[in-house]
Design an enzyme around this catalytic site. Structure first.
Site, mmCIF file in Angstrom:
data_model
loop_
_atom_site.group_PDB
_atom_site.id
_atom_site.type_symbol
_atom_site.label_atom_id
_atom_site.label_comp_id
_atom_site.label_asym_id
_atom_site.label_seq_id
_atom_site.Cartn_x
_atom_site.Cartn_y
_atom_site.Cartn_z
ATOM 1 N N ASN A 173 -1.920 -7.526 -10.266
ATOM 2 C CA ASN A 173 -2.779 -8.711 -10.362
ATOM 3 C C ASN A 173 -4.018 -8.395 -11.197
ATOM 4 O OD1 ASN A 173 -4.006 -11.220 -9.903
ATOM 5 N ND2 ASN A 173 -5.003 -10.489 -8.033
ATOM 6 N N GLU A 218 -2.964 7.842 -4.256
ATOM 7 C CA GLU A 218 -3.305 6.914 -5.328
ATOM 8 C C GLU A 218 -4.755 7.156 -5.744
ATOM 9 O OE1 GLU A 218 -1.968 2.825 -4.860
ATOM 10 O OE2 GLU A 218 -3.812 2.140 -5.826
ATOM 11 N N ARG A 252 0.860 -1.176 0.000
ATOM 12 C CA ARG A 252 0.000 0.000 0.000
ATOM 13 C C ARG A 252 0.901 1.232 0.000
ATOM 14 N NH1 ARG A 252 -3.254 -2.879 -1.559
ATOM 15 N NH2 ARG A 252 -5.317 -3.426 -0.730
ATOM 16 N N HIS A 259 -1.141 0.126 -9.955
ATOM 17 C CA HIS A 259 -1.830 -0.883 -9.142
ATOM 18 C C HIS A 259 -2.419 -1.980 -10.033
ATOM 19 C CE1 HIS A 259 -3.655 -1.240 -4.848
ATOM 20 N NE2 HIS A 259 -3.379 -2.427 -5.351
#
Lengths: 307, 307
Positions: free
Chosen positions: B271, B249, B220, B268
């Site tokens: 994944n 962010e 994070r 980000h």
């Protein structure tokens, strides 16, 4: 077991002392040593070696200078080993870095200057579950296999003989290279440059790869047809190319490969002088372990053949 | 041993059929199955399950929808497992890609438009023989360890308890994090965001790293002090930073991190949805193997706790 006494010259380098210890040896002064690890050129090599010294590990992969200086001939009862093969893992690491950077879409993300998450959700890939063909599974190709396995990629190895390469899901002989292109996600070129391997990766082969496929070359530029590659990259027929070697080399200023966004060019620096010490230390640790166990040493120099 | 019959829904996806087989199961129609792997959302989940089905593997990590739909409560004799943890290796692969790209000086080489070999001889590094600190060795941190080992890096793990993490050369408890900065080459931040981990990497910590050190953050943004990081990157006090998460962010347009040559920003997307199927297949293979062996399943859902 008592550690085997091994000398280190010209300096008692801490990284090499650790390598000797990890192989089951122990640093010792030359007079007590059974072996000598020499991490420098021939100039300052001792004129005499104690009778107890049976093995000398040299620092370089090429040993012409050592023959020229008459040092190999002067010690006929001593086994000399070179550093040949010691840097395979370093080159493999570079190939792996290029492949991962490509698959994870780092070139485009490095060029971005805003938070384009939705776009990159569709562009970031993974090596997990993918197939990577390694053309030429010699030292570099074999060193790459555990790296690819660690991220869950499957290896399709191509070697001259086709004898099963440890860790590869399948090994094909070179005369079946033609089967690779439809069956792999990515290709790493790690074969020697010969008349038969010239333009091994050409227009037809590139056309059979996928739009997500990366082609990595850490061998010699001539194995890839540069014009065909430039066309495939411009057309986005493949995902991209990571090249540590090029044809022509050096790649001239203004060449299209410099400006294509899906090409990563590194100027033949996969094994720069600055990164050699840890790789050499690993080689020393392996050879010390083999020496202690009485096994055959890696990269033994043949005093008659001259290499 | 006879393979255990396992059903697959809503489709007989080939990658999942292979995963079931590799775990010691065998695809079977639902009526004969002892377990069901369900690779979709709750909408089309069958109203009834045959009595023979004792385990259901779901596709998502979060399972609020499944509780909301009453499906967990409707099948009290069935064990449900989620995909929690299945994507740790995917995120770890991203962290590894960022670290390798940094250490191999790919950002600068991507920006180059001429053959600057001598310069990059001095800039390309290696992970071989280096120490990488992993702050927070949970699922992601642990998945990263075999990747780092495959290239010869040594891991210094930091966990809350300090209990030895398999594959790490050393594990420190979180209250000794302060010892890490002078002892490591690189840092990967993979700890949860809490009041205690806020600005875990700040000016003092960055100042104790080396000029070659890379800082990677896949956890994070709040764990790294952005202003201190920008200063360290501008001063070249560290080698660089690879950030999949940022603070703030999304990173706003015009933020200095977008233009620093030694920062790699990915929005980000470690994944992304597109890469989840192979990771899920691995999770299924592991859970099938455990089911067949009668072992505890990964990510078992607690019907009372609701997760």
């Amino acid at each position: 077991m008592t550690p085997v006494p091994i000398a280190l010259g010209p300096h008692a380098d801490p990284m090499l002392m650790e390598a000797i210890a990890s192989g089951g040896g122990e640093w010792a002064p030359m007079v007590d040593a059974q072996a000598l690890v020499w991490a420098a050129d021939p100039d300052r090599f001792p004129d005499e070696l104690p009778e107890s010294v049976r093995w000398v590990q040299l620092y370089s992969a090429g040993v012409e200078d050592w023959f020229a200086a008459g040092i190999i001939a002067r010690h006929p009862r001593v086994v000399f080993t070179s550093a040949a093969g010691a840097f395979s893992a370093t080159v493999a690491e570079h190939a792996f870095a290029l492949l991962l950077a490509g698959v994870r879409a780092l070139p485009e993300q490095l060029a971005a200057t805003s938070w384009r998450q939705q776009e990159f959700f569709g562009k970031v890939g993974t090596l997990r579950g993918s197939t990577v063909a390694i053309l030429g599974a010699g030292g570099i190709g074999r060193a790459l296999i555990p790296m690819l396995s660690s991220v869950g990629a499957k290896v399709l190895a191509v070697t001259r003989s086709g004898l099963a390469v440890p860790g590869a899901a399948e090994t094909l002989p070179a005369d079946r290279t033609d089967e690779v292109w439809d069956r792999t996600d990515h290709v790493v070129v790690a074969a020697p440059a010969t008349a038969r391997t010239r333009h091994l990766v050409g227009a037809e082969q590139l056309g059979r790869l996928g739009a997500h496929s990366w082609v990595i070359n850490v061998a010699r530029g001539s194995l890839v047809d540069t014009d065909a590659l430039v066309k495939a990259l411009r057309d986005k027929a493949i995902g991209g190319a990571g090249l540590d070697v090029t044809d022509p080399e050096p790649l001239p200023d203004g060449h299209p490969l410099w400006s294509l966004p899906n090409a990563i060019i590194t100027p033949h620096c996969s094994n720069p002088p600055s990164v050699r010490p840890p790789a050499f230390a690993d080689h020393v640790a392996t050879n010390v372990r083999r020496f202690v166990a009485g096994e055959e040493l890696l990269a033994r120099i043949d005093p008659v053949a001259g290499y």
